[in-house]
Design a protein around this motif. Structure first.
Motif, PDB file in Angstrom:
ATOM      1  N   VAL A  72      -9.834   8.180  17.450  1.00 59.63           N
ATOM      2  CA  VAL A  72     -10.121   8.602  16.112  1.00 59.63           C
ATOM      3  C   VAL A  72      -9.523   7.772  15.097  1.00 59.63           C
ATOM      4  N   THR A  73      -8.274   7.394  15.504  1.00 56.35           N
ATOM      5  CA  THR A  73      -7.404   6.592  14.304  1.00 56.35           C
ATOM      6  C   THR A  73      -8.147   5.189  14.162  1.00 56.35           C
ATOM      7  N   PHE A 115     -17.621   4.444  17.927  1.00 54.16           N
ATOM      8  CA  PHE A 115     -18.143   5.196  16.758  1.00 54.16           C
ATOM      9  C   PHE A 115     -19.115   6.291  17.165  1.00 54.16           C
ATOM     10  N   GLN A 116     -20.139   6.095  18.150  1.00 55.87           N
ATOM     11  CA  GLN A 116     -20.993   7.046  18.502  1.00 55.87           C
ATOM     12  C   GLN A 116     -20.356   8.180  19.257  1.00 55.87           C
ATOM     13  N   LEU A 117     -19.159   7.776  20.084  1.00 54.74           N
ATOM     14  CA  LEU A 117     -18.569   8.931  20.947  1.00 54.74           C
ATOM     15  C   LEU A 117     -17.784   9.775  19.916  1.00 54.74           C
ATOM     16  N   VAL A 118     -17.246   9.258  18.735  1.00 55.91           N
ATOM     17  CA  VAL A 118     -16.367  10.211  17.927  1.00 55.91           C
ATOM     18  C   VAL A 118     -17.522  10.913  17.082  1.00 55.91           C
ATOM     19  N   ILE A 119     -18.468  10.556  16.672  1.00 56.19           N
ATOM     20  CA  ILE A 119     -19.398  11.298  15.968  1.00 56.19           C
ATOM     21  C   ILE A 119     -20.058  12.380  16.953  1.00 56.19           C
ATOM     22  N   ARG A 120     -20.182  12.263  18.140  1.00 50.04           N
ATOM     23  CA  ARG A 120     -20.853  12.919  19.146  1.00 50.04           C
ATOM     24  C   ARG A 120     -19.698  14.133  19.319  1.00 50.04           C
ATOM     25  N   SER A 121     -18.235  13.828  19.373  1.00 51.94           N
ATOM     26  CA  SER A 121     -17.306  14.791  19.830  1.00 51.94           C
ATOM     27  C   SER A 121     -16.715  15.576  18.755  1.00 51.94           C
ATOM     28  N   GLU A 122     -17.362  15.250  17.533  1.00 50.63           N
ATOM     29  CA  GLU A 122     -16.550  16.150  16.534  1.00 50.63           C
ATOM     30  C   GLU A 122     -16.405  17.500  16.443  1.00 50.63           C
ATOM     31  N   SER A 123     -17.195  18.162  17.161  1.00 48.21           N
ATOM     32  CA  SER A 123     -17.214  19.630  17.409  1.00 48.21           C
ATOM     33  C   SER A 123     -16.230  19.811  18.660  1.00 48.21           C
ATOM     34  N   GLU A 124     -15.612  18.896  19.244  1.00 49.30           N
ATOM     35  CA  GLU A 124     -14.829  19.158  20.467  1.00 49.30           C
ATOM     36  C   GLU A 124     -13.510  18.694  20.147  1.00 49.30           C
ATOM     37  N   GLY A 131      -9.059  17.600  11.611  1.00 44.29           N
ATOM     38  CA  GLY A 131      -8.500  17.653  10.269  1.00 44.29           C
ATOM     39  C   GLY A 131      -8.484  16.277   9.628  1.00 44.29           C
ATOM     40  N   ALA A 132      -7.649  15.401  10.638  1.00 48.47           N
ATOM     41  CA  ALA A 132      -7.511  13.802  10.298  1.00 48.47           C
ATOM     42  C   ALA A 132      -8.461  13.411  10.223  1.00 48.47           C
ATOM     43  N   HIS A 133      -9.552  13.470  11.051  1.00 41.90           N
ATOM     44  CA  HIS A 133     -11.176  12.774  11.171  1.00 41.90           C
ATOM     45  C   HIS A 133     -11.802  13.068   9.962  1.00 41.90           C
ATOM     46  N   GLN A 134     -11.735  14.283   9.211  1.00 45.17           N
ATOM     47  CA  GLN A 134     -12.517  14.732   8.008  1.00 45.17           C
ATOM     48  C   GLN A 134     -11.875  14.346   7.008  1.00 45.17           C
ATOM     49  N   ALA A 135     -10.529  14.104   7.039  1.00 47.62           N
ATOM     50  CA  ALA A 135      -9.661  13.393   5.754  1.00 47.62           C
ATOM     51  C   ALA A 135     -10.049  12.092   5.671  1.00 47.62           C
ATOM     52  N   ALA A 136     -10.090  11.414   6.783  1.00 44.50           N
ATOM     53  CA  ALA A 136     -10.496   9.833   6.668  1.00 44.50           C
ATOM     54  C   ALA A 136     -11.858   9.464   6.226  1.00 44.50           C
ATOM     55  N   LYS A 137     -12.635  10.548   6.653  1.00 39.31           N
ATOM     56  CA  LYS A 137     -14.116  10.094   6.140  1.00 39.31           C
ATOM     57  C   LYS A 137     -14.123  10.550   4.510  1.00 39.31           C
TER      58      LYS A 137
END
Length: 244
Positions: A72-73, A115-124, A131-137
Protein backbone atom coordinates in the motif's frame (compact mmCIF):
# COMPACT_ATOMS: atom_id res chain seq x y z
CA UNK A 1 13.95 -22.96 14.03
CA UNK A 2 14.28 -19.38 12.85
CA UNK A 3 17.56 -18.06 11.58
CA UNK A 4 19.56 -15.87 13.99
CA UNK A 5 19.85 -12.14 13.45
CA UNK A 6 23.20 -11.15 11.96
CA UNK A 7 25.81 -9.82 14.34
CA UNK A 8 27.05 -6.21 13.87
CA UNK A 9 30.24 -7.52 12.24
CA UNK A 10 28.26 -9.61 9.74
CA UNK A 11 25.66 -7.00 8.82
CA UNK A 12 27.61 -5.22 6.02
CA UNK A 13 28.27 -8.56 4.31
CA UNK A 14 24.88 -10.19 4.82
CA UNK A 15 22.64 -7.15 4.35
CA UNK A 16 22.58 -7.37 0.54
CA UNK A 17 21.48 -11.01 0.74
CA UNK A 18 18.78 -10.14 3.27
CA UNK A 19 17.45 -7.38 1.03
CA UNK A 20 17.42 -9.77 -1.94
CA UNK A 21 15.48 -12.41 -0.01
CA UNK A 22 13.04 -9.79 1.32
CA UNK A 23 12.43 -8.56 -2.23
CA UNK A 24 11.73 -12.13 -3.38
CA UNK A 25 9.34 -12.69 -0.48
CA UNK A 26 7.54 -9.48 -1.39
CA UNK A 27 7.18 -10.55 -5.02
CA UNK A 28 5.86 -14.00 -4.08
CA UNK A 29 3.44 -12.51 -1.57
CA UNK A 30 2.16 -10.02 -4.14
CA UNK A 31 1.61 -12.84 -6.65
CA UNK A 32 -0.22 -15.00 -4.13
CA UNK A 33 -2.37 -12.12 -2.88
CA UNK A 34 -3.36 -11.44 -6.48
CA UNK A 35 -4.21 -15.09 -7.15
CA UNK A 36 -5.91 -16.03 -3.88
CA UNK A 37 -6.77 -12.74 -2.22
CA UNK A 38 -5.23 -11.40 0.98
CA UNK A 39 -7.52 -13.35 3.28
CA UNK A 40 -6.97 -16.55 1.27
CA UNK A 41 -3.18 -16.42 1.52
CA UNK A 42 -1.30 -17.66 4.58
CA UNK A 43 2.27 -17.19 5.67
CA UNK A 44 2.73 -20.91 5.07
CA UNK A 45 1.70 -20.37 1.44
CA UNK A 46 4.34 -17.68 1.11
CA UNK A 47 6.95 -19.85 2.80
CA UNK A 48 6.13 -22.74 0.45
CA UNK A 49 6.47 -20.45 -2.56
CA UNK A 50 9.88 -19.38 -1.29
CA UNK A 51 11.00 -22.94 -0.58
CA UNK A 52 11.64 -22.20 3.08
CA UNK A 53 10.06 -23.16 6.39
CA UNK A 54 7.57 -20.91 8.09
CA UNK A 55 9.90 -20.26 11.08
CA UNK A 56 12.61 -19.19 8.62
CA UNK A 57 10.14 -16.81 6.99
CA UNK A 58 9.60 -15.10 10.35
CA UNK A 59 13.25 -14.06 10.26
CA UNK A 60 12.40 -11.75 7.35
CA UNK A 61 8.76 -10.79 7.92
CA UNK A 62 6.51 -10.65 10.98
CA UNK A 63 3.11 -11.19 9.37
CA UNK A 64 0.99 -10.71 6.26
CA UNK A 65 -0.02 -7.22 7.32
CA UNK A 66 3.60 -6.11 7.10
CA UNK A 67 3.77 -7.24 3.47
CA UNK A 68 0.46 -5.62 2.64
CA UNK A 69 1.50 -2.37 4.34
CA UNK A 70 4.60 -2.22 2.16
CA UNK A 71 2.46 -2.77 -0.92
CA UNK A 72 0.00 0.00 0.00
CA UNK A 73 2.83 2.38 0.83
CA UNK A 74 4.52 1.75 -2.49
CA UNK A 75 1.37 2.05 -4.59
CA UNK A 76 -0.50 4.90 -2.86
CA UNK A 77 1.44 6.79 -0.22
CA UNK A 78 4.65 7.35 -2.19
CA UNK A 79 2.80 8.75 -5.24
CA UNK A 80 0.71 10.94 -2.93
CA UNK A 81 3.84 12.57 -1.53
CA UNK A 82 5.26 13.03 -5.03
CA UNK A 83 1.98 14.53 -6.24
CA UNK A 84 2.04 17.12 -3.46
CA UNK A 85 5.63 18.00 -4.25
CA UNK A 86 4.83 18.56 -7.93
CA UNK A 87 1.75 20.65 -7.15
CA UNK A 88 3.87 22.88 -4.88
CA UNK A 89 6.50 23.64 -7.53
CA UNK A 90 6.88 27.13 -8.97
CA UNK A 91 5.92 26.08 -12.50
CA UNK A 92 3.10 26.76 -14.92
CA UNK A 93 0.03 24.54 -14.75
CA UNK A 94 0.73 22.79 -18.07
CA UNK A 95 4.18 21.68 -16.91
CA UNK A 96 2.82 20.53 -13.56
CA UNK A 97 0.08 18.50 -15.22
CA UNK A 98 2.59 16.80 -17.50
CA UNK A 99 4.69 15.87 -14.48
CA UNK A 100 1.69 14.55 -12.56
CA UNK A 101 0.50 12.35 -15.41
CA UNK A 102 4.01 11.05 -16.12
CA UNK A 103 4.27 10.14 -12.45
CA UNK A 104 0.95 8.32 -12.06
CA UNK A 105 0.66 6.72 -15.51
CA UNK A 106 4.31 5.64 -15.42
CA UNK A 107 3.88 4.01 -12.03
CA UNK A 108 0.76 2.15 -13.11
CA UNK A 109 2.67 0.79 -16.09
CA UNK A 110 5.65 -0.28 -13.96
CA UNK A 111 3.57 -1.82 -11.17
CA UNK A 112 0.35 -2.81 -12.91
CA UNK A 113 -0.18 -6.07 -11.01
CA UNK A 114 0.48 -4.44 -7.66
CA UNK A 115 -1.90 -1.58 -8.34
CA UNK A 116 -4.65 -3.99 -9.42
CA UNK A 117 -4.07 -5.99 -6.26
CA UNK A 118 -4.45 -2.94 -4.02
CA UNK A 119 -7.68 -1.95 -5.77
CA UNK A 120 -9.13 -5.46 -5.52
CA UNK A 121 -8.08 -5.77 -1.86
CA UNK A 122 -9.52 -2.48 -0.65
CA UNK A 123 -12.38 -4.19 1.20
CA UNK A 124 -9.93 -6.55 2.92
CA UNK A 125 -7.49 -3.95 4.18
CA UNK A 126 -7.09 -3.67 7.96
CA UNK A 127 -8.61 -0.48 9.36
CA UNK A 128 -5.30 1.36 9.76
CA UNK A 129 -4.16 0.50 6.25
CA UNK A 130 -7.58 1.30 4.79
CA UNK A 131 -7.44 4.72 6.41
CA UNK A 132 -3.94 5.39 5.12
CA UNK A 133 -4.92 4.19 1.65
CA UNK A 134 -7.96 6.47 1.46
CA UNK A 135 -5.98 9.43 2.79
CA UNK A 136 -3.31 8.89 0.14
CA UNK A 137 -5.94 8.76 -2.62
CA UNK A 138 -7.39 12.04 -1.37
CA UNK A 139 -3.93 13.62 -1.44
CA UNK A 140 -3.44 12.58 -5.06
CA UNK A 141 -6.86 13.98 -5.98
CA UNK A 142 -6.11 17.20 -4.12
CA UNK A 143 -2.85 17.62 -6.05
CA UNK A 144 -4.63 17.22 -9.40
CA UNK A 145 -7.44 19.55 -8.29
CA UNK A 146 -4.95 22.25 -7.34
CA UNK A 147 -3.15 22.05 -10.68
CA UNK A 148 -6.37 21.98 -12.74
CA UNK A 149 -7.78 24.93 -10.78
CA UNK A 150 -4.55 26.86 -11.24
CA UNK A 151 -4.61 26.20 -14.98
CA UNK A 152 -8.21 27.38 -15.30
CA UNK A 153 -7.52 30.53 -13.29
CA UNK A 154 -4.47 31.36 -15.39
CA UNK A 155 -6.31 30.75 -18.65
CA UNK A 156 -4.06 27.83 -19.61
CA UNK A 157 -6.92 25.31 -19.25
CA UNK A 158 -10.47 25.49 -20.51
CA UNK A 159 -13.02 26.32 -17.81
CA UNK A 160 -14.47 22.99 -16.70
CA UNK A 161 -15.68 21.52 -13.37
CA UNK A 162 -12.39 21.23 -11.49
CA UNK A 163 -12.99 18.08 -9.44
CA UNK A 164 -14.61 16.19 -12.31
CA UNK A 165 -11.70 17.08 -14.57
CA UNK A 166 -9.17 15.97 -11.95
CA UNK A 167 -10.97 12.64 -11.45
CA UNK A 168 -11.10 12.06 -15.21
CA UNK A 169 -7.35 12.64 -15.50
CA UNK A 170 -6.58 10.31 -12.60
CA UNK A 171 -8.90 7.65 -14.01
CA UNK A 172 -7.13 7.86 -17.36
CA UNK A 173 -3.80 7.29 -15.63
CA UNK A 174 -5.04 4.44 -13.44
CA UNK A 175 -6.54 2.57 -16.39
CA UNK A 176 -3.00 2.06 -17.70
CA UNK A 177 -2.61 -0.73 -15.12
CA UNK A 178 -5.26 -2.77 -16.96
CA UNK A 179 -4.05 -2.44 -20.54
CA UNK A 180 -0.26 -2.00 -20.32
CA UNK A 181 1.77 -5.12 -21.14
CA UNK A 182 5.36 -5.26 -19.83
CA UNK A 183 7.88 -6.13 -22.49
CA UNK A 184 5.75 -4.72 -25.26
CA UNK A 185 6.64 -2.12 -27.85
CA UNK A 186 6.39 0.74 -25.35
CA UNK A 187 8.26 1.28 -22.12
CA UNK A 188 6.55 2.68 -18.99
CA UNK A 189 8.41 5.94 -19.57
CA UNK A 190 7.12 6.20 -23.13
CA UNK A 191 3.57 5.48 -22.00
CA UNK A 192 3.85 8.12 -19.29
CA UNK A 193 5.08 10.69 -21.79
CA UNK A 194 2.30 9.95 -24.28
CA UNK A 195 -0.36 10.02 -21.59
CA UNK A 196 0.99 13.37 -20.39
CA UNK A 197 0.63 14.87 -23.84
CA UNK A 198 -2.90 13.48 -24.15
CA UNK A 199 -3.86 14.89 -20.74
CA UNK A 200 -2.67 18.37 -21.65
CA UNK A 201 -4.50 18.19 -24.98
CA UNK A 202 -7.71 17.29 -23.12
CA UNK A 203 -7.71 20.37 -20.93
CA UNK A 204 -5.52 22.97 -22.65
CA UNK A 205 -7.01 26.22 -23.80
CA UNK A 206 -7.02 26.81 -27.55
CA UNK A 207 -3.92 28.85 -28.50
CA UNK A 208 -6.00 31.68 -29.98
CA UNK A 209 -7.82 32.09 -26.69
CA UNK A 210 -4.83 32.34 -24.38
CA UNK A 211 -4.48 35.73 -22.69
CA UNK A 212 -1.31 37.61 -23.60
CA UNK A 213 -0.01 37.59 -20.04
CA UNK A 214 -1.87 34.90 -18.10
CA UNK A 215 -1.34 34.92 -14.36
CA UNK A 216 -2.98 32.83 -11.66
CA UNK A 217 -5.94 34.57 -9.99
CA UNK A 218 -5.81 37.40 -12.55
CA UNK A 219 -9.35 38.64 -13.34
CA UNK A 220 -8.01 40.23 -16.51
CA UNK A 221 -7.32 36.75 -17.90
CA UNK A 222 -10.95 35.73 -17.44
CA UNK A 223 -12.16 39.01 -18.93
CA UNK A 224 -9.90 38.53 -21.95
CA UNK A 225 -11.38 35.08 -22.62
CA UNK A 226 -14.90 36.41 -22.10
CA UNK A 227 -14.32 39.20 -24.64
CA UNK A 228 -13.10 36.61 -27.15
CA UNK A 229 -16.26 34.56 -26.62
CA UNK A 230 -18.45 37.64 -27.02
CA UNK A 231 -16.59 38.64 -30.19
CA UNK A 232 -17.09 35.15 -31.59
CA UNK A 233 -20.79 35.21 -30.70
CA UNK A 234 -21.22 38.64 -32.30
CA UNK A 235 -19.61 37.44 -35.54
CA UNK A 236 -21.96 34.47 -35.68
CA UNK A 237 -25.02 36.66 -35.13
CA UNK A 238 -24.03 39.31 -37.69
CA UNK A 239 -23.03 36.83 -40.39
CA UNK A 240 -25.93 34.37 -39.99
CA UNK A 241 -28.37 34.45 -42.93
CA UNK A 242 -31.72 36.08 -42.24
CA UNK A 243 -34.73 33.75 -41.93
CA UNK A 244 -37.20 36.46 -42.98
Amino acid sequence: MSLPEPSPDETPVRRPRRELVEAQIYEQATRLFAERGFAGTSLQDIADAMGMTRPSLYYYVKNKDQLLARLVTEITEAPAAATEEIADRDLDAVTKLRELVRLIAGQQARHAARFQLVIRSESELPDDLAGAHQAAKRRVLDGFVRVVDEGIRSGEFRPRPVRTTALALIGMCNWVAWWFRPGGVQSPEEVGEQMAEMAVAMVAQAPDRLPETPRPDDPAAALSLLRQDLDYLERIITTSPSKD
